[in-house]
Write a protein that holds these residues in place. Sequence first.
Motif, PDB file in Angstrom:
ATOM      1  N   LYS A  67      -5.607   9.995  -4.327  1.00 15.44           N
ATOM      2  CA  LYS A  67      -4.424  10.402  -3.564  1.00 15.44           C
ATOM      3  C   LYS A  67      -4.829  10.864  -2.170  1.00 15.44           C
ATOM      4  O   LYS A  67      -4.178  10.522  -1.169  1.00 15.44           O
ATOM      5  N   ASN A  68      -5.911  11.657  -2.106  1.00 11.65           N
ATOM      6  CA  ASN A  68      -6.360  12.148  -0.800  1.00 11.65           C
ATOM      7  C   ASN A  68      -6.904  11.020   0.068  1.00 11.65           C
ATOM      8  O   ASN A  68      -6.907  11.123   1.301  1.00 11.65           O
ATOM      9  N   SER A  69      -7.393   9.940  -0.573  1.00 11.13           N
ATOM     10  CA  SER A  69      -7.934   8.811   0.184  1.00 11.13           C
ATOM     11  C   SER A  69      -6.855   7.818   0.597  1.00 11.13           C
ATOM     12  O   SER A  69      -7.137   6.899   1.377  1.00 11.13           O
ATOM     13  N   ALA A  70      -5.658   7.967   0.059  1.00  9.33           N
ATOM     14  CA  ALA A  70      -4.587   7.022   0.360  1.00  9.33           C
ATOM     15  C   ALA A  70      -4.273   6.924   1.856  1.00  9.33           C
ATOM     16  O   ALA A  70      -4.075   5.820   2.374  1.00  9.33           O
ATOM     17  N   PRO A  71      -4.221   8.044   2.600  1.00  4.67           N
ATOM     18  CA  PRO A  71      -3.958   7.916   4.041  1.00  4.67           C
ATOM     19  C   PRO A  71      -5.012   7.064   4.749  1.00  4.67           C
ATOM     20  O   PRO A  71      -4.688   6.279   5.640  1.00  4.67           O
ATOM     21  N   ALA A  72      -6.290   7.229   4.343  1.00  4.72           N
ATOM     22  CA  ALA A  72      -7.337   6.413   4.960  1.00  4.72           C
ATOM     23  C   ALA A  72      -7.136   4.944   4.620  1.00  4.72           C
ATOM     24  O   ALA A  72      -7.399   4.055   5.446  1.00  4.72           O
ATOM     25  N   LEU A  73      -6.672   4.677   3.386  1.00 14.21           N
ATOM     26  CA  LEU A  73      -6.378   3.297   2.994  1.00 14.21           C
ATOM     27  C   LEU A  73      -5.280   2.712   3.876  1.00 14.21           C
ATOM     28  O   LEU A  73      -5.398   1.596   4.381  1.00 14.21           O
ATOM     29  N   ILE A  74      -4.219   3.469   4.058  1.00 16.40           N
ATOM     30  CA  ILE A  74      -3.114   3.007   4.901  1.00 16.40           C
ATOM     31  C   ILE A  74      -3.602   2.765   6.325  1.00 16.40           C
ATOM     32  O   ILE A  74      -3.282   1.749   6.955  1.00 16.40           O
ATOM     33  N   ASP A  75      -4.412   3.688   6.835  1.00 14.11           N
ATOM     34  CA  ASP A  75      -4.922   3.549   8.198  1.00 14.11           C
ATOM     35  C   ASP A  75      -5.822   2.319   8.316  1.00 14.11           C
ATOM     36  O   ASP A  75      -5.747   1.572   9.297  1.00 14.11           O
ATOM     37  N   GLY A  76      -6.672   2.104   7.293  1.00 11.07           N
ATOM     38  CA  GLY A  76      -7.552   0.941   7.326  1.00 11.07           C
ATOM     39  C   GLY A  76      -6.785  -0.362   7.287  1.00 11.07           C
ATOM     40  O   GLY A  76      -7.097  -1.295   8.045  1.00 11.07           O
ATOM     41  N   SER A 102       0.831  -1.207   0.000  1.00  7.52           N
ATOM     42  CA  SER A 102       0.000   0.000   0.000  1.00  7.52           C
ATOM     43  C   SER A 102       0.863   1.253   0.000  1.00  7.52           C
ATOM     44  O   SER A 102       0.514   2.258  -0.628  1.00  7.52           O
ATOM     45  N   LYS A 103       1.999   1.176   0.677  1.00  5.98           N
ATOM     46  CA  LYS A 103       2.905   2.329   0.675  1.00  5.98           C
ATOM     47  C   LYS A 103       3.462   2.558  -0.722  1.00  5.98           C
ATOM     48  O   LYS A 103       3.590   3.702  -1.175  1.00  5.98           O
ATOM     49  N   ASP A 104       3.812   1.453  -1.399  1.00  7.07           N
ATOM     50  CA  ASP A 104       4.262   1.583  -2.787  1.00  7.07           C
ATOM     51  C   ASP A 104       3.138   2.121  -3.662  1.00  7.07           C
ATOM     52  O   ASP A 104       3.370   2.919  -4.587  1.00  7.07           O
ATOM     53  N   LEU A 105       1.924   1.679  -3.376  1.00  2.34           N
ATOM     54  CA  LEU A 105       0.769   2.158  -4.130  1.00  2.34           C
ATOM     55  C   LEU A 105       0.589   3.660  -3.953  1.00  2.34           C
ATOM     56  O   LEU A 105       0.305   4.377  -4.921  1.00  2.34           O
ATOM     57  N   VAL A 106       0.771   4.143  -2.738  1.00  2.00           N
ATOM     58  CA  VAL A 106       0.637   5.579  -2.485  1.00  2.00           C
ATOM     59  C   VAL A 106       1.687   6.347  -3.272  1.00  2.00           C
ATOM     60  O   VAL A 106       1.409   7.402  -3.869  1.00  2.00           O
ATOM     61  N   SER A 107       2.921   5.828  -3.281  1.00  2.00           N
ATOM     62  CA  SER A 107       3.972   6.485  -4.056  1.00  2.00           C
ATOM     63  C   SER A 107       3.608   6.499  -5.544  1.00  2.00           C
ATOM     64  O   SER A 107       3.794   7.512  -6.233  1.00  2.00           O
TER      65      SER A 107
END
Length: 414
Positions: free
Chosen positions: A327-336, A158-163
């Motif tokens: 992109k803005n939803s990525a932090p919520a994805l990481i948190d989930g 998921s971190k790679d996905l965010v990048s």
Amino acid sequence: MKKTVSKALVLALCGVLALGGMGGVAYAVNNSAGTGPASVDSAPADSGAKAVPTSSYDPDAEKNVKDETVYVLASADGTVQKIIVSNWVQNALGSDSIDDVTQLATNELFNDAASELEDRNDLDDLDSRLDELTDAMAQLIDGSSQLYDGLCTLLDNSKDLVSGIDQLAAGAAQLKQGADSLSDGAAQLQAGADALSQGLNTLSESNATLNGGAAQVFQSLLSTANSQLAAAGVQAPELTVENYSQVLEGVIASAGDSPAGTQVSALKASLDSYNSFYQGLQSYTAGVAQSAAGAGELNNGVTALKNGADGLSTGAGQLYDGILTMKNSAPALIDGVTRLRDGAMELTDGLKEFDEQGVQKLVDAFDGDLAGLMDRVNALRDVSERYNSFSGISADMDGQVKFIWRTEAVDAQD
């Protein structure tokens, strides 16, 4: 562990009292110290007592009935301390007298059921079920561990996905900017193509006038030339745009170097000069017509380009907005995913604790004293199905027995 199972044995036996068709049977063993038989109190019925028919009379009954209630008082560890027997003879047949047998008993009567325990082995199925439970718990623990590992991998990815989303957003922004610039350029090109098409159309509308005027001038020049040849006495066909050059060349060849030949040569040169202009004008007007047609097609193409550029700009804008939302939803994805991973860890720990504190202890208990408890429960159930008297009963009577078992409080610290 032994003491705990003994307490469980006492509590389990209390539940056995509900078993049996004619009444429940309870079984107790003296403690290991051998305290001896418990005392028994009874209110025995007199043999041959006079019986008076009462409301207990039942015309459908086959025998009189002896109803007994046995109160068993036991210590916390299950040791029987005292037995109290209450008898009630029901004159269901309406007899004048009833012969009854009363025999005081101790807790040794309960111990007689122990002889039925030696050959029983009904726990194979339960043993198999416990094995299945152990295997299932192992599979659950393995599955939860794999789930945790998978979520850890998902979190890393998921971190790679965010990048990657960040890079995609940057590319989408550049694409949107380029599409907007293309749309603006296409708009300017469309405006220029439209102006060119309109100008060429205007010129093309003048082609007929220009060509007509030039043709009239040419005809006037040819008419003048015909008059001059006639005045000079030259016999020649009438000059036209198509034949003047050939006719005049024949006249010049016949006249030679005479003054007439010189005049005809000058006349031909003048007509050739205008013919060059005339042919050039024809080519020009034809080119204007072709250019006007081409400008129209160009304008149509530019219009299509402009529409496509506008669509590309709109699509690029939507793409950018979508990627920006992602992109803005990525932090919520990481948190989930992080929460899922932590939950999977708690699940694994909880399953392991449940296995250690629950399943394994149950298996250990079954492998130890619980097996004996289950044997006793099965034996007591069988005894209860044929047991109909505690203190004795005559052969011509039916009986039923109820046991009420009372133990002292079982302290948790014991």
